[in-house]
Each structure stands twice: as structure tokens, then as C-alpha cells.
Write a protein that holds these residues in place. Structure first.
Motif, short mmCIF file in Angstrom:
data_model
loop_
_atom_site.label_atom_id
_atom_site.label_comp_id
_atom_site.label_asym_id
_atom_site.label_seq_id
_atom_site.Cartn_x
_atom_site.Cartn_y
_atom_site.Cartn_z
N GLY A 44 -69.76 4.05 84.90
CA GLY A 44 -69.27 2.51 84.93
C GLY A 44 -68.91 1.77 83.50
N GLN A 45 -69.09 0.43 83.74
CA GLN A 45 -68.42 -0.26 82.77
C GLN A 45 -69.56 -0.44 81.55
OE1 GLN A 45 -66.47 -4.30 83.57
NE2 GLN A 45 -67.22 -3.52 85.73
N ALA A 46 -70.72 -0.20 82.18
CA ALA A 46 -72.10 -0.46 81.38
C ALA A 46 -72.09 0.84 80.41
CB ALA A 46 -73.42 -0.13 81.92
N ALA A 47 -71.58 1.80 80.74
CA ALA A 47 -71.43 3.09 79.46
C ALA A 47 -70.36 2.77 78.48
CB ALA A 47 -70.79 4.41 80.38
N THR A 48 -69.54 1.62 78.95
CA THR A 48 -68.47 1.22 77.73
C THR A 48 -68.97 0.19 76.70
OG1 THR A 48 -67.20 -0.09 79.08
CG2 THR A 48 -66.62 2.33 79.20
N THR A 49 -70.15 -0.42 77.26
CA THR A 49 -70.53 -1.47 76.46
C THR A 49 -71.47 -0.98 75.15
OG1 THR A 49 -70.83 -2.58 78.48
CG2 THR A 49 -72.20 -3.63 76.80
N SER A 50 -70.97 -1.63 74.16
CA SER A 50 -71.53 -1.06 72.71
C SER A 50 -73.32 -1.06 72.74
CB SER A 50 -71.17 -2.12 71.75
OG SER A 50 -71.26 -3.30 71.89
N VAL A 51 -73.61 -2.34 72.94
CA VAL A 51 -75.06 -2.46 72.93
C VAL A 51 -75.68 -3.33 74.19
CG1 VAL A 51 -77.28 -3.12 71.71
CG2 VAL A 51 -75.26 -2.18 70.56
N ILE A 52 -76.51 -3.04 74.95
CA ILE A 52 -76.98 -3.79 75.81
C ILE A 52 -78.46 -4.37 75.44
CG2 ILE A 52 -77.91 -3.92 78.25
CD1 ILE A 52 -75.80 -1.41 78.76
N GLU A 53 -78.47 -5.74 75.56
CA GLU A 53 -79.69 -6.29 74.88
C GLU A 53 -80.55 -6.99 75.75
OE1 GLU A 53 -77.74 -8.60 71.79
OE2 GLU A 53 -78.50 -7.14 70.23
N ASN A 54 -80.06 -6.98 77.27
CA ASN A 54 -80.72 -7.83 78.00
C ASN A 54 -81.40 -6.92 79.19
OD1 ASN A 54 -78.18 -7.47 79.14
ND2 ASN A 54 -77.54 -9.70 78.94
N TYR A 55 -81.03 -5.48 79.06
CA TYR A 55 -81.75 -4.93 80.05
C TYR A 55 -83.46 -4.64 79.78
CZ TYR A 55 -82.62 -1.49 83.77
OH TYR A 55 -83.08 -0.88 84.99
N PRO A 56 -84.29 -5.12 80.86
CA PRO A 56 -85.57 -5.04 80.51
C PRO A 56 -86.23 -3.76 80.07
CG PRO A 56 -85.19 -6.29 82.55
CD PRO A 56 -83.91 -5.66 82.20
N GLY A 57 -86.96 -3.72 78.78
CA GLY A 57 -87.98 -2.59 78.62
C GLY A 57 -87.10 -1.95 77.40
N PHE A 58 -86.00 -2.83 76.75
CA PHE A 58 -85.52 -2.17 75.41
C PHE A 58 -85.39 -3.28 74.39
CE2 PHE A 58 -84.11 0.70 78.70
CZ PHE A 58 -84.06 2.00 78.26
N PRO A 59 -86.43 -3.78 73.83
CA PRO A 59 -86.47 -5.08 73.14
C PRO A 59 -85.24 -4.71 71.90
CG PRO A 59 -88.68 -3.80 72.75
CD PRO A 59 -87.86 -3.19 74.17
N GLU A 60 -85.16 -3.62 71.38
CA GLU A 60 -84.03 -3.29 70.33
C GLU A 60 -83.01 -3.22 70.85
OE1 GLU A 60 -85.71 -3.71 67.44
OE2 GLU A 60 -87.47 -3.53 68.23
N GLY A 61 -82.52 -3.32 72.02
CA GLY A 61 -81.19 -3.12 72.58
C GLY A 61 -80.93 -1.45 72.81
N VAL A 62 -80.08 -1.01 73.88
CA VAL A 62 -79.93 0.28 74.02
C VAL A 62 -78.22 0.31 74.22
CG1 VAL A 62 -80.27 -0.18 76.54
CG2 VAL A 62 -80.47 2.08 75.62
N GLY A 63 -77.91 1.59 73.66
CA GLY A 63 -76.38 1.83 73.79
C GLY A 63 -76.23 1.78 75.44
N GLY A 64 -74.75 1.59 75.76
CA GLY A 64 -74.49 1.27 77.10
C GLY A 64 -74.62 2.83 77.59
N ASN A 65 -73.93 3.98 77.02
CA ASN A 65 -73.91 5.10 77.09
C ASN A 65 -74.98 5.86 77.46
OD1 ASN A 65 -72.33 7.50 77.70
ND2 ASN A 65 -70.94 7.19 75.93
N GLN A 66 -75.98 5.41 76.30
CA GLN A 66 -77.25 5.98 76.51
C GLN A 66 -78.14 5.61 77.64
OE1 GLN A 66 -79.71 4.79 73.15
NE2 GLN A 66 -81.43 5.82 73.68
#
Ligand code: NAP
Length: 311
Positions: A44-66
């Protein structure tokens, strides 16, 4: 056409964004053995987002694809099955519901629709012709091609600013073009964008055409306050002007709102018993990975209850 009428699935999920994958995790853990159609845009669209910084549990951010990969592994671990295919028609007039792909028919007692939304186009001259040749809707996918080049970003929302900031990793300059003099994006992103030395803004301005023969060479701009036109030389343009729900399959079948989003109640139920919807296809308000994932989980819990009730 191959007919698999003998097999009736308990639940089929359409879409592989956070809502679909989260629904698959919950449905699999409820032993419904869900079958998920990924559609063409896996993750989905999340996978094309560079870095997701507001998904709980990933204080350093996580790649959308990852993150999409992690969701998928999680669903597979509990027994969800994936078809890397598109459903092209649905018959929801009776149960079991019938879904058709290019080569096969599938039957299911219940359905969770998580087909998400797609980026809007500007619908201007040069946009279609130069897509993939300098026109892009995905910074994560195409940013790398613009190393040390000048790019423009169209839009004033969170996506435009977030992806504009991401593009400064590669591009020599990023010009954000917005049609009003006030940005729609949240204050934190605005602050970060304004502090970034590679980013500049052109406000009160629309893009009237995209120029270029084999690749993008510039943009025709018009200031909507004073009516003046000029050309901005760029090597690429990234367009982030909102989204529209992917509900073409359900027009005339399910209740949709005036913008085309599927209408659901607080239990993710559509107007047809046994058909549920979750994520951005049914949510024009929040559109976050965490809210979509939550809706997907809720839809799977409701499906479990629905099937148990024998309705
Ligand atoms: P959005 O908030 O709808 O913003 C779309 C932007 O495009 C607006 O600035 C709009 O201008 C502009 N626009 C729309 N049609 C246009 C046209 N034809 N020509 C020129 N400009 C046009 O969309 P989004 O930025 O993709 O965000 C979608 C949702 O995801 C939002 O809820 C957002 O908060 C969320 N999101 C959150 C994050 C985050 O939290 N980090 C990151 C990305 C997205 P106007 O302002 O004049 O309407």
C-alpha cells in the motif's frame, strides 16, 4: 475460466496496506485462514513512504517498505495466505460472495475491503507523458534518480513537506510549490522544512504545465494573486496533492460517500452483511498507518463475530 466453486473461503481480504495486513494477522490468529489479495501496490501507500516516524514502537523511525515487510511476515507466521493478484469484479448480491480475478473465481463467506487510496494527479499538460521521466508520485521510489539535481514538489500538506525533506538527501535543491500562502502541513514538519537550507517555497502559485521532451526540463507556473506566469527550470517534479479512494469496483454496489469513500459504521460494517471495510478506503479523516492498522484489526474481530453468529 477456472472455477473453484467447491472452495468457499471464510474470509477474503482485498488490499495489502496496513489495514489489510493487520486484518490478516487478526483473522489468521482467529483461525479463519484468510486469503489476501495484494493488488498491484504491495504494501500500500505506507510502503512508498520514506520514513514513518509516528508508528508506535519505532522511536528512530522505520522505512515504509520495512514496516510493510514486518506486517507481512507477521501475517504469514500465523497462516495468512497471499495471492499477488488483482480482483477485477465482485458479486456481493448473495453469499457466498463471488470475486473474479483475470483467470479465476473465488467464493467467500465474508469480505474485508482495504483497497486504500491512490495519489491524485494534477491533470495538466505534460504530466501523463512525462510520468516516469521526471514526474513522480513517490519520493522513496524515485528520489535516488535526482542526485545533485533540482526538483520541485507540488502540494502544501504533510506528504509534500515530509517527502520534500526526504528528497534533500539526493537533490541539490527542492522547491515546494503550493497554491495558497498558508501550508496545510503540521507545525513540526513546517519548522523542519523551513529550517532546511536546500528547501525553498513558492506560494500562491499553481503549476499550469510540465515541460520537457524526453524528460522534465521545467514547470510553467502562474501566481494566482497577480496572474503573472513564469518558468522554473527543474529536472524532476514530485506531486503530492492528496488522494482518492480505490472504490471503482464498488460503485453501485456498496454505499459510498460523496467523495467515493466506503460508508461504514463504528464496527467497520458496510451496508451489506458480511462485507467490512477498513483503512483509507473508508477513512478520509485520519489516514495514518496506526489508525488504518487499528481499523483492520477491528474489521477482522467483527468478521470473527459475524461468522460465529451464523447470521
Ligand atoms: P492533504 O493533506 O490532502 O494535502 C494535499 C495538499 O495538496 C494540500 O496542500 C492541497 O492544497 C494541495 N492540493 C490539492 N489539490 C491540488 C491541486 N489540484 N493543485 C495544487 N495543489 C493541490 O494530503 P497529504 O499531504 O497527502 O496527506 C494526507 C493525509 O495523510 C493527511 O491526513 C496527513 O496528515 C497524513 N500524513 C501524515 C504524515 C505525518 O503525520 N507525518 C505524513 C504524510 C501524510 P490546499 O492546502 O490548498 O488544500
Amino acid at each position: 475460466m477456472e472455477n473453484s466453486e467447491k472452495t468457499v473461503e471464510k474470509v477474503i481480504i482485498l488490499g495489502s496496506g496496513p489495514a489489510g495486513l493487520s486484518a490478516a494477522i487478526y483473522a489468521a490468529r482467529a483461525e479463519l485462514h484468510p486469503l489476501l489479495f495484494t493488488g498491484t501496490d504491495v504494501g500500500g501507500q505506507a510502503a512508498t513512504t520514506s520514513v514513518i516516524e509516528n508508528y508506535p514502537g519505532f522511536p528512530e523511525g522505520v522505512g515504509g517498505n520495512q514496516l510493510a515487510d514486518l506486517f507481512t511476515k507477521n501475517a504469514e507466521k500465523f497462516g495468512a495466505r497471499f495471492e499477488y493478484d488483482m480482483v477485477t469484479a465482485v458479486d456481493l448480491s448473495r453469499r457466498p460472495f463471488k470475486l473474479t480475478t483475470y483467470g479465476k473465481e473465488y467464493f467467500t463467506q465474508s469480505l474485508i475491503i482495504t483497497t486504500g487510496a491512490s495519489p491524485n494527479k494534477l491533470n495538466i499538460a505534460g504530466e501523463k507523458e512525462l510520468t516516469g521521466r521526471g514526474v513522480s508520485y513517490c519520493a522513496t521510489c524515485d528520489g535516488w534518480f535526482f542526485k545533485d539535481k533540482k526538483v520541485a514538489v507540488v502540494g502544501g500538506g504533510d506528504s509534500a513537506l515530509e517527502e520534500g525533506i526526504f528528497l534533500t538527501r539526493y537533490a541539490s535543491s527542492v522547491t515546494i510549490i503550493h497554491r495558497r500562502n498558508e501550508l496545510r502541513a503540521g507545525v513540526l514538519l513546517q519548522k523542519r522544512a523551513k529550517e532546511n537550507p536546500k528547501i525553498s517555497f513558492i506560494l500562491d502559485t499553481v503549476v499550469e504545465a510540465i515541460e520537457g521532451k524526453d524528460a522534465v526540463s521545467g514547470l510553467e507556473l502562474k501566481n494566482i494573486k497577480n496572474g503573472e506566469s513564469n518558468t522554473l527550470a527543474v529536472d524532476g517534479v514530485f506531486i503530492f496533492v492528496g488522494h482518492s479512494p480505490n472504490t471503482d469496483l464498488f460503485r453501485g454496489v456498496l454505499d459510498l460517500d460523496e467523495k467515493g469513500y466506503i460508508r461504514i459504521d463504528e464496527r467497520m460494517r458496510t451496508n451489506i452483511a458480511g462485507v467490512f471495510a477498513a483503512g483509507e478506503v473508508a477513512d478520509s479523516r485520519y489516514r495514518q498507518v496506526v489508525t488504518s492498522a487499528g481499523m483492520g484489526a477491528a474489521a477482522a474481530i467483527e468478521v470473527t463475530r459475524f461468522l460465529e453468529s451464523g447470521e
